[in-house]
Design a protein around this motif. Structure first.
Motif, PDB file in Angstrom:
ATOM      1  N   MET A   1      -0.393  -5.825  -7.024  1.00  0.00           N
ATOM      2  CA  MET A   1       0.344  -4.798  -6.221  1.00  0.00           C
ATOM      3  C   MET A   1      -0.802  -3.872  -5.689  1.00  0.00           C
ATOM      4  SD  MET A   1       3.694  -5.021  -6.115  1.00  0.00           S
ATOM      5  CE  MET A   1       4.545  -3.422  -6.030  1.00  0.00           C
ATOM      6  N   GLU A   2      -1.532  -4.397  -4.831  1.00  0.00           N
ATOM      7  CA  GLU A   2      -2.715  -3.543  -4.294  1.00  0.00           C
ATOM      8  C   GLU A   2      -2.152  -2.384  -3.196  1.00  0.00           C
ATOM      9  OE1 GLU A   2      -6.174  -4.055  -5.278  1.00  0.00           O
ATOM     10  OE2 GLU A   2      -6.273  -2.219  -4.106  1.00  0.00           O
ATOM     11  N   THR A   3      -2.568  -1.312  -3.516  1.00  0.00           N
ATOM     12  CA  THR A   3      -1.649  -0.340  -2.852  1.00  0.00           C
ATOM     13  C   THR A   3      -2.228  -0.084  -1.233  1.00  0.00           C
ATOM     14  OG1 THR A   3      -3.352   1.449  -3.384  1.00  0.00           O
ATOM     15  CG2 THR A   3      -1.479   1.122  -4.885  1.00  0.00           C
TER      16      THR A   3
ATOM     17  N   TYR B   1      -4.694   1.770  -0.688  1.00  0.00           N
ATOM     18  CA  TYR B   1      -5.558   3.017  -0.543  1.00  0.00           C
ATOM     19  C   TYR B   1      -6.752   3.219  -1.616  1.00  0.00           C
ATOM     20  CZ  TYR B   1      -1.166   4.880   0.741  1.00  0.00           C
ATOM     21  OH  TYR B   1       0.056   5.048   1.664  1.00  0.00           O
TER      22      TYR B   1
ATOM     23  N   VAL C   1     -11.727  -0.275   2.745  1.00  0.00           N
ATOM     24  CA  VAL C   1     -10.458  -0.168   2.355  1.00  0.00           C
ATOM     25  C   VAL C   1      -9.966  -1.547   1.878  1.00  0.00           C
ATOM     26  CG1 VAL C   1      -8.172   0.475   2.875  1.00  0.00           C
ATOM     27  CG2 VAL C   1      -9.800   1.830   3.540  1.00  0.00           C
TER      28      VAL C   1
ATOM     29  N   ARG D   1      -3.725  -3.683   1.698  1.00  0.00           N
ATOM     30  CA  ARG D   1      -2.437  -3.763   1.070  1.00  0.00           C
ATOM     31  C   ARG D   1      -1.851  -4.958   0.855  1.00  0.00           C
ATOM     32  NH1 ARG D   1       2.174   0.424   2.667  1.00  0.00           N
ATOM     33  NH2 ARG D   1       0.169   1.869   1.962  1.00  0.00           N
TER      34      ARG D   1
ATOM     35  N   PRO E   1       4.244   0.833  -2.593  1.00  0.00           N
ATOM     36  CA  PRO E   1       3.247   0.718  -3.494  1.00  0.00           C
ATOM     37  C   PRO E   1       3.145   1.559  -4.665  1.00  0.00           C
ATOM     38  CG  PRO E   1       2.454   0.959  -1.228  1.00  0.00           C
ATOM     39  CD  PRO E   1       4.017   0.868  -1.150  1.00  0.00           C
TER      40      PRO E   1
ATOM     41  N   PRO F   1      -7.785   7.384   4.745  1.00  0.00           N
ATOM     42  CA  PRO F   1      -6.666   6.998   4.044  1.00  0.00           C
ATOM     43  C   PRO F   1      -6.037   8.173   3.124  1.00  0.00           C
ATOM     44  CG  PRO F   1      -8.358   5.915   3.029  1.00  0.00           C
ATOM     45  CD  PRO F   1      -8.938   6.471   4.143  1.00  0.00           C
TER      46      PRO F   1
ATOM     47  N   VAL G   1      -5.438   9.773   0.629  1.00  0.00           N
ATOM     48  CA  VAL G   1      -5.641   9.990  -1.018  1.00  0.00           C
ATOM     49  C   VAL G   1      -4.854  11.132  -1.303  1.00  0.00           C
ATOM     50  CG1 VAL G   1      -7.318  10.295  -2.515  1.00  0.00           C
ATOM     51  CG2 VAL G   1      -7.629   8.739  -1.079  1.00  0.00           C
TER      52      VAL G   1
ATOM     53  N   ILE H   1       3.074   7.861  -0.778  1.00  0.00           N
ATOM     54  CA  ILE H   1       4.201   7.297  -0.135  1.00  0.00           C
ATOM     55  C   ILE H   1       5.432   8.168  -1.069  1.00  0.00           C
ATOM     56  CG2 ILE H   1       5.645   5.631   0.557  1.00  0.00           C
ATOM     57  CD1 ILE H   1       3.171   3.798   1.059  1.00  0.00           C
TER      58      ILE H   1
ATOM     59  N   ARG I   1       3.273   4.149 -10.230  1.00  0.00           N
ATOM     60  CA  ARG I   1       2.203   4.831 -10.016  1.00  0.00           C
ATOM     61  C   ARG I   1       2.286   6.048  -9.721  1.00  0.00           C
ATOM     62  NH1 ARG I   1       0.292  -0.226  -7.008  1.00  0.00           N
ATOM     63  NH2 ARG I   1      -1.277  -1.328  -8.319  1.00  0.00           N
TER      64      ARG I   1
ATOM     65  N   CYS J   1      -4.792   5.736  -7.865  1.00  0.00           N
ATOM     66  CA  CYS J   1      -5.384   5.960  -6.529  1.00  0.00           C
ATOM     67  C   CYS J   1      -6.979   6.449  -6.809  1.00  0.00           C
ATOM     68  CB  CYS J   1      -4.818   7.055  -5.570  1.00  0.00           C
ATOM     69  SG  CYS J   1      -3.014   6.634  -5.277  1.00  0.00           S
TER      70      CYS J   1
END
Lengths: 104, 157
Positions: A26-28, A30, A38, A41, A63, B30, B32, B100, B122, B154
């Protein structure tokens, strides 16, 4: 690797506790690797459970769902038949497993 | 002759440009940083439409302290007889702080017998998650739970 917990037999009307888990990062999308790039995803986006060919439970993942997505849900035993568990990732690749439930 | 006569204005313009550049750069990185609570409300509306959301019928359980934001157990249960005439149709989990806002969506029905779902999420920091349930009559119900996250997802990967 898929892990499913569900009884083999049940009485009609009984409510079953089902647990289903699939191994997946489940690689986000981010996170960054050691070089600062990076990491793209890569996630499971959906899960479906069918009972005797009818969809009884569905899930859509973002994610924000942890690695090795775990689900627990309920199902009322009605008739004997196959219960299929199916996961689909963002590229459309699928993994599935089927269990037989005998209802007395 | 072309020397700017209003140095203050000159500086303001510079400051504006600087913040503008920083803003543009932050967009390229990104996200974060967190989604704002308004984004969570927008995500809820996108999934469930503009109906009235009432508090109640949805109970959400999270551990009081989550040592690792990468995997936090969440238990959801909705008060419903789960019959053909009266059941939960959909459940959504939303975050005011993750990159998200939408975390997951579940579809269920009378075949479930009980409206109970558990999963692991998460969390990008201490926050209060919101769970919305849509009944078969279209009514929307809401519940929430908060947890204190000591190590956010993260950040630590």
């Amino acid at each position: 690797m898929i892990r499913i917990s569900i009884p083999d037999t049940a009485k009609a009307g009984e409510i079953l506790d089902i647990k289903a888990m699939i191994q997946h990062p489940m690689e986000t999308g981010y996170r960054r690797n050691g070089k600062g790039q990076v990491i793209p995803r890569d996630i499971i986006t959906s899960f479906e459970c069918t009972y005797g060919g009818v969809i009884v439970f569905k899930a859509g993942f973002q994610p924000g769902i942890a690695a090795n997505p775990f689900l627990s849900f309920c199902l009322r035993a009605a008739q004997s038949g196959p219960i299929e568990f199916k996961w689909t990732d963002q590229r459309g690749e699928t993994w599935s497993e089927t269990r037989e439930l005998t209802v007395s | 002759m072309n020397e700017p006569t209003l140095p203050t204005l000159h500086w303001t313009r510079r400051a504006l440009l600087a913040t503008g550049t920083a803003g543009a750069l932050s967009l390229l990185l990104p996200p974060v940083a967190a989604a704002a609570p308004e984004e969570m409300d927008a995500a809820i509306r996108e999934m469930f439409g503009n109906g009235t959301i009432r508090e109640g019928r949805v109970s959400v359980k999270l551990p009081p302290i989550a040592e690792n934001g990468n995997s936090v157990a969440i238990d959801i249960s909705v008060e419903s007889p789960m019959t053909e005439d009266n059941h939960v149709r959909r459940i959504g989990i939303f975050s005011p702080r993750n990159p998200i806002a939408t975390i997951a969506e579940f579809h269920l029905g009378p075949a479930a017998g009980l409206a109970q779902v558990s999963t692991r999420v998460r969390l990008a920091g201490t926050q209060s998650l919101r769970v919305i349930a849509e009944m078969n009559d279209g009514s929307l119900w809401s519940g929430k739970a908060s947890t204190y996250v000591t190590l956010a997802a993260c950040v630590i990967g």
